[in-house]
Each structure stands twice: as structure tokens, then as C-alpha cells.
Design a protein around this motif. Structure first.
Motif, short mmCIF file in Angstrom:
data_model
loop_
_atom_site.label_atom_id
_atom_site.label_comp_id
_atom_site.label_asym_id
_atom_site.label_seq_id
_atom_site.Cartn_x
_atom_site.Cartn_y
_atom_site.Cartn_z
N GLU A 18 12.25 -11.75 48.18
CA GLU A 18 11.12 -11.53 47.28
C GLU A 18 9.89 -12.32 47.74
O GLU A 18 8.76 -11.84 47.64
CB GLU A 18 11.49 -11.88 45.84
N ILE A 19 10.11 -13.52 48.25
CA ILE A 19 8.99 -14.33 48.77
C ILE A 19 8.34 -13.60 49.95
O ILE A 19 7.11 -13.49 50.02
CB ILE A 19 9.47 -15.73 49.19
N ILE A 20 9.14 -13.10 50.88
CA ILE A 20 8.60 -12.39 52.05
C ILE A 20 7.84 -11.14 51.61
O ILE A 20 6.75 -10.85 52.12
CB ILE A 20 9.72 -12.06 53.05
N LEU A 21 8.40 -10.39 50.67
CA LEU A 21 7.71 -9.19 50.18
C LEU A 21 6.40 -9.57 49.49
O LEU A 21 5.41 -8.86 49.60
CB LEU A 21 8.62 -8.41 49.23
N SER A 22 6.38 -10.70 48.78
CA SER A 22 5.16 -11.18 48.12
C SER A 22 4.10 -11.53 49.15
O SER A 22 2.92 -11.20 48.99
CB SER A 22 5.46 -12.41 47.27
N ILE A 23 4.51 -12.21 50.21
CA ILE A 23 3.57 -12.58 51.28
C ILE A 23 2.98 -11.32 51.91
O ILE A 23 1.79 -11.27 52.20
CB ILE A 23 4.25 -13.48 52.32
#
Length: 70
Positions: A20-25
Motif C-alpha cells: 500500500e505504501i508503494i502504491l501510495s508513492i
């Protein structure tokens, strides 16, 4: 104790958070990122994609059980 010895799935759970962090970035670096700047909750579609990725990696499709080979 290691995750395998105690049966913990903390490691795999962290990977859904990382997804989810990577998708947010990726949303922040889009061409029109200025409309995404700020503190906010991810859209349901981003959470759904992270969950789908996690399920495909850590859950056996046939039995629906957690698998440790991932």
C-alpha cells in the motif's frame, strides 16, 4: 523466535502494508500529483489492489489457506 518456528505471519502482513505504501508513492509521482498532496486515506481501489496482490502471493487459491512458501 523466527516466524516459521512460532507460526507467526507478521512478516507477510507487513508486506501488505509495504504494497500500500508503494502504491501510495506511485500516486504521488503521477503527472497531476499536486491534487494528491496532503494527508489522506488511500482510495478503496488502492487498498483493493494491495489486498489482491497480497492474497495472490500468500493464500492458496484452491483451499483459501495461508501458505508459507512466499
Amino acid at each position: 523466535m523466527t516466524a516459521k518456528v512460532c507460526g507467526s505471519i507478521i512478516g507477510p502482513i507487513i508486506s501488505i502494508v509495504h504494497a500500500e505504501i508503494i502504491l501510495s508513492i506511485s500516486k504521488l509521482i503521477e503527472p497531476h500529483a499536486d491534487e494528491n498532496i496532503g494527508i489522506h486515506e488511500n482510495k478503496a481501489s488502492v487498498k483493493h489492489l494491495a489486498a489482491e496482490m497480497w492474497l495472490s502471493k500468500f493464500v492458496d487459491e484452491r483451499s483459501g489457506r495461508y501458505v508459507e512458501y512466499a
